[in-house]
Enzyme design. Structure first.
Site, short mmCIF file in Angstrom:
data_model
loop_
_atom_site.label_atom_id
_atom_site.label_comp_id
_atom_site.label_asym_id
_atom_site.label_seq_id
_atom_site.Cartn_x
_atom_site.Cartn_y
_atom_site.Cartn_z
N ARG A 47 -1.41 12.25 9.69
CA ARG A 47 -1.54 13.70 9.76
C ARG A 47 -1.15 14.20 11.14
NH1 ARG A 47 -6.16 14.90 10.19
NH2 ARG A 47 -7.25 12.94 9.84
N TYR A 86 4.24 12.59 4.48
CA TYR A 86 3.14 11.63 4.51
C TYR A 86 1.77 12.23 4.21
CZ TYR A 86 0.65 7.39 5.63
OH TYR A 86 -0.13 6.27 5.52
N LYS A 105 -6.29 17.54 1.82
CA LYS A 105 -6.93 18.18 2.97
C LYS A 105 -6.66 19.69 2.99
CE LYS A 105 -8.16 14.09 4.24
NZ LYS A 105 -9.52 13.62 4.17
N HIS A 155 -15.83 16.83 3.68
CA HIS A 155 -15.15 15.53 3.83
C HIS A 155 -16.18 14.42 3.60
CE1 HIS A 155 -12.41 12.92 6.66
NE2 HIS A 155 -12.09 12.77 5.40
N SER A 190 -12.32 10.39 9.50
CA SER A 190 -11.24 9.62 8.91
C SER A 190 -11.27 8.17 9.42
CB SER A 190 -9.90 10.26 9.27
OG SER A 190 -9.89 11.59 8.81
N ALA A 191 -11.07 7.25 8.49
CA ALA A 191 -11.01 5.80 8.79
C ALA A 191 -12.30 5.27 9.42
CB ALA A 191 -9.80 5.47 9.66
N CYS A 192 -13.44 5.84 9.02
CA CYS A 192 -14.73 5.36 9.53
C CYS A 192 -15.62 4.78 8.44
CB CYS A 192 -15.47 6.48 10.26
SG CYS A 192 -14.69 6.90 11.82
N ASP A 231 -13.66 10.52 -0.61
CA ASP A 231 -13.13 11.31 0.51
C ASP A 231 -13.62 12.76 0.54
OD1 ASP A 231 -11.40 11.18 2.84
OD2 ASP A 231 -10.02 12.51 1.79
N ASN A 236 -2.46 2.98 9.95
CA ASN A 236 -2.82 4.03 8.98
C ASN A 236 -2.08 3.82 7.65
OD1 ASN A 236 -4.23 6.43 8.20
ND2 ASN A 236 -2.36 7.64 8.54
N ARG A 289 -1.64 2.89 3.79
CA ARG A 289 -2.59 3.29 2.74
C ARG A 289 -2.17 2.82 1.36
NH1 ARG A 289 -6.82 7.32 4.38
NH2 ARG A 289 -6.53 7.45 6.63
N GLY A 308 -21.32 -4.74 2.78
CA GLY A 308 -22.36 -4.91 1.75
C GLY A 308 -23.77 -4.88 2.32
P1 GTP Z 1 -10.17 8.36 5.38
O1 GTP Z 1 -9.56 7.94 4.09
O2 GTP Z 1 -9.21 8.35 6.52
O3 GTP Z 1 -10.91 9.65 5.32
O4 GTP Z 1 -11.21 7.22 5.85
P2 GTP Z 1 -12.47 6.46 5.25
O5 GTP Z 1 -13.69 7.05 5.89
O6 GTP Z 1 -12.44 6.37 3.77
O7 GTP Z 1 -12.28 5.05 5.89
P3 GTP Z 1 -12.33 3.59 5.30
O8 GTP Z 1 -13.50 3.34 4.39
O9 GTP Z 1 -11.03 3.27 4.72
O10 GTP Z 1 -12.57 2.81 6.67
C1 GTP Z 1 -11.67 1.99 7.17
C2 GTP Z 1 -12.09 1.19 8.38
O11 GTP Z 1 -13.50 1.15 8.65
C3 GTP Z 1 -11.66 -0.23 8.14
O12 GTP Z 1 -11.06 -0.71 9.31
C4 GTP Z 1 -12.96 -0.93 7.84
O13 GTP Z 1 -12.87 -2.29 8.14
C5 GTP Z 1 -13.96 -0.21 8.72
N1 GTP Z 1 -15.34 -0.29 8.19
C6 GTP Z 1 -15.80 0.26 7.05
N2 GTP Z 1 -17.11 -0.02 6.85
C7 GTP Z 1 -17.50 -0.75 7.92
C8 GTP Z 1 -18.74 -1.35 8.31
O14 GTP Z 1 -19.77 -1.23 7.65
N3 GTP Z 1 -18.75 -2.02 9.49
C9 GTP Z 1 -17.64 -2.16 10.27
N4 GTP Z 1 -17.73 -2.82 11.41
N5 GTP Z 1 -16.44 -1.62 9.92
C10 GTP Z 1 -16.37 -0.94 8.78
C1 SPV Z 2 -7.95 11.35 6.37
O1 SPV Z 2 -7.20 11.30 7.36
O2 SPV Z 2 -9.16 11.73 6.45
C2 SPV Z 2 -7.45 10.92 5.05
C3 SPV Z 2 -6.04 10.55 4.92
O3 SPV Z 2 -8.22 10.89 4.10
S1 SPV Z 2 -4.94 11.90 4.75
O4 SPV Z 2 -4.84 12.21 3.35
O5 SPV Z 2 -3.64 11.50 5.29
O6 SPV Z 2 -5.47 13.04 5.46
MN MN Z 3 -10.30 11.59 4.65
#
Ligand code: GTP
Ligand code: SPV
Ligand code: MN
Length: 655
Positions: free
Chosen positions: A112, A266, A275, A295, A317-319, A342, A435, A437, A562
């Site tokens: 993004r 993308y 979004k 979100h 995002s990605a957390c 999401d 990033n 996907r 888990g």
């Molecule tokens: P968006 O799709 O971007 O909104 O992100 P999301 O919040 O769905 O992120 P996602 O679940 O794909 O998280 C991805 C990253 O977080 C990966 O690198 C995972 O390994 C890491 N991750 C997720 N859960 C955990 C956890 O419980 N512990 C740790 N250490 N890492 C985690």
């Molecule tokens: C995010 O960045 O929070 C996503 C991926 O879920 S995107 O659809 O590219 O925004």
């Molecule tokens: Mn997201």
């Protein structure tokens, strides 16, 4: 299982399509023709509702595509799309799986683009908070309607020359649900059509539920008209992925119910239902109509007694939203089901119960880090009907990314997302883009909740905030009440990730995990959240904050994934009123030994996970004070200021 390539389509079925396509592609010319005509290759303009037809015709006139394709969502159409995408070098089949594909983008179009995302309203302060002159705002980018007009006028005219304009009718939420909303996206990218087909409910049936005129107008172009010189490819990188990185704009015009996105193909830049619509425009509609567009993932948790509750969780995002939503719980007797990973649209029903729907129909999930260990349910979901973008490919027709943790046989080699053959980790460059996907139908996830498509939504009993906080922030805490919970959401911070164009691991503010997605003034957003406290008939869910990412000298202090079920168990019990919490400066934290650690294989330092360093929290308070003053300014609700003061006092008195 899969095929090396689709050699042939049942061509007679499409004979007229290809004949017309061939005729129209010879028509593109570098000289400008003031009025161009287009062929309708697929579908019938006359059958569209009047205002949809008007929207299509108006934009076809501006964008000047060679052809128009009105999507019906059929299998036949899907075959046609994938055939053309493959023919044009946009995707490659992955023969190891069933109907799976690999797309690699131009290396400049991978995430993004927050710096080029704008919201345009007559009144600036409908969009951004009133802050001091000279401070650069980070909560939404406003553009004046005049500047917006100039920006759009300099981009869209003629932008689809040599391409087909697809018309995508889509529903966010189950078709016909009272909580759902309809959009029409026009796009010149077949990849976007294929992705929208997975991520939304798309097709003719959507049009039959449309009240004429009641839709969000979404216009998207990759911004790369085909000329005889470029053949549609990128000039800089010569990649087959058309885009125009220098001219990217992701524009929202809420007063006209419009989204216009240009220059990127993308993810969130181009799949406009996600979004742009479900969060930015969605949050505006939500405030107007008295609900929430957030979100957040939505999950079902069933305890060993067979009691079930649903939770929503907001992480940046990605957390870890996808991971939590699909979690395989390590605690015996627990069962997790997934409603969404999401986005949540939530509203209080007439009985005062908060109910949530997942407006999406697919997952656009982060690939790196996804493995049979961390997320087996995602791994099982993506074995068929999935488009992977910017992951690495293997010589046996499979995919690969960092953290996948499968040992490849010696005779299998990896081609990186950048096309480097025989990639190996020694190069120091990742095989897959961080990033990268997968885009996969939600219905394929083995643990989808039985009510995931229920039109009235699922009842939400707890809201969880979280972020990547390497220091100072405990594994779990609970807010004292709704107002304190809204403050916790407002104070959310996290380490930057690859989901947007940020560099380095700085800790960034990401209030409500919505910083990049607010459709309107964040101060007003807080007022909206706070207003539910005073509503007579709203059962307010408890609010929690989790942190799986606290670090010690040897890395993460908590095993995560888990094992997070142990935290969910504590949350579940709190919602049931169990006396397993005690007061701390930041909120209620678990009483000693109240988190179930039985059977946990690794030893965990609970003291380190729950320690609240005084200096850390003192500086956190100071930093928050400055952030709120700088970024929310005059629009900060007094109740949030009060909560900050109360936190400061509790930290001071070592509570
Ligand atoms: P968006 O799709 O971007 O909104 O992100 P999301 O919040 O769905 O992120 P996602 O679940 O794909 O998280 C991805 C990253 O977080 C990966 O690198 C995972 O390994 C890491 N991750 C997720 N859960 C955990 C956890 O419980 N512990 C740790 N250490 N890492 C985690
Ligand atoms: C995010 O960045 O929070 C996503 C991926 O879920 S995107 O659809 O590219 O925004
Ligand atoms: Mn997201």
């Amino acid at each position: 299982m899969g095929v090396d390539r689709i050699e042939q389509l049942p061509v007679d079925m499409f004979a007229s399509h290809f004949l017309k396509e061939a005729a129209s592609s010879t028509k593109y010319a570098s000289k400008i023709e003031p009025q161009r005509s287009y062929d309708v290759l697929y579908g019938n303009l006359n059958r569209l509702p009047r205002q949809v037809r008007h929207f299509v015709e108006q934009n076809a006139k501006v964008c000047q595509p060679d052809a128009v394709h009105i999507c019906d969502g059929s299998e036949k159409e899907k075959d046609l799309l994938y055939y053309m995408l493959q023919r044009d070098g946009m995707i490659k089949p992955l023969r190891k799986y069933e109907n799976c594909w690999l797309a690699t983008t131009d290396p400049t179009d991978v995430a993004r683009v927050e710096s080029r995302t704008f919201i345009s309203t007559q009144e600036k302060h409908d969009t951004v908070p009133r802050i001091k002159d000279g401070v650069k705002g980070t909560l939404a980018n406003w553009m004046s309607p005049e500047d917006m007009e100039t920006a759009l006028d300099s981009r869209f005219p003629g932008c689809m020359r040599g391409r087909t304009m697809y018309v995508i009718p889509f529903s966010m939420g189950p078709v016909g649900s009272p909580l759902s909303k309809i959009g029409i996206q026009l796009t010149d990218s077949a990849y976007v059509v294929a992705s929208m087909r997975v991520m939304t409910r798309m097709g003719s049936n959507v049009l039959s539920t449309l009240k004429d005129g009641d839709f969000i107008k979404c216009l998207h172009s990759v911004g790369k008209p085909v000329t005889s010189e470029n053949g549609g490819a990128s000039e800089d990188t010569k990649s087959q992925w058309p885009c125009n990185p220098k001219e990217v704009i992701v524009a929202h015009l809420p007063e006209r119910n419009e989204i216009c996105s240009y220059g990127s193909g993308y993810g969130g830049n181009s799949l406009l239902g996600k979004k742009c619509f479900a969060l930015r425009i969605g949050s505006i509609l939500a405030r107007r109509e008295g609900w929430f567009a957030e979100h957040m993932l939505i999950m079902g948790v069933e305890n060993p007694k067979g009691e079930k509750k649903y939770f929503a969780a907001a992480f940046p995002s990605a957390c870890g939203k996808t991971n939590l939503a699909m979690m395989e719980p390590s605690l015996p007797g627990y069962k997790i089901t997934c409603v969404g990973d999401d986005i949540a649209w939530m509203r209080f029903d007439k009985n005062g119960q908060l109910r949530a729907i997942n407006p999406e129909a697919g997952f656009f999930g982060v690939a790196p880090g996804t493995s049979m260990k961390t997320n087996p349910n995602a791994m099982k979901t993506i074995l068929k009907n999935t488009v992977f973008t910017n992951v690495a490919g293997t010589s046996d027709g499979g995919v690969y990314w960092e953290g996948m943790e499968n040992e490849l046989p010696d005779n299998v080699s990896i081609t990186s997302w950048l096309g480097v053959k025989n990639w190996d980790s020694e190069t120091g460059k990742p095989a897959a883009h961080p990033n990268s996907r997968f885009c996969t139908p939600a219905g394929q996830c083995p643990i989808m909740d039985e009510n995931w498509e229920s039109p009235e939504g699922v009842p939400i009993e707890g809201i969880i905030f979280g972020g990547r906080r390497p220091e100072g922030v405990p594994l779990i805490y609970e807010s004292f009440d709704w107002q304190h919970g809204v403050f916790i959401g407002a104070a959310l911070k996290s380490e930057a990730t690859a989901a947007a164009e940020h560099k380095g691991k700085v800790i960034m503010h990401d209030p409500f995990a919505m910083r990049p997605f607010f459709g309107y003034n964040f101060g007003h957003y807080l007022d909206h959240w706070l207003s539910f406290q005073d509503k007579a008939n709203c059962k307010l869910p408890k609010i929690f904050h989790v942190n799986w990412f606290r670090k010690g000298p040897n890395g993460f202090l908590w095993p995560g994934f888990g094992e997070n079920s142990r935290v969910l168990d504590w949350i579940f019990r709190r919602v049931n009123g169990e006396d397993c919490a005690m007061k701390s400066a930041v909120g209620y934290i678990p009483k000693p030994d109240s988190i179930n650690l039985s059977g946990l294989k690794e030893s965990v330092d609970m003291n380190a996970l729950f320690n609240l360093p005084k200096e850390f929290w003192q500086s956190e308070v100071k930093e928050l004070e400055k952030y709120f003053e700088d970024q929310v300014g005059e629009d900060l609700p007094p109740k949030i200021k009060q909560e900050l003061k109360k936190l400061e006092q509790r930290v001071q008195s070592d509570l």
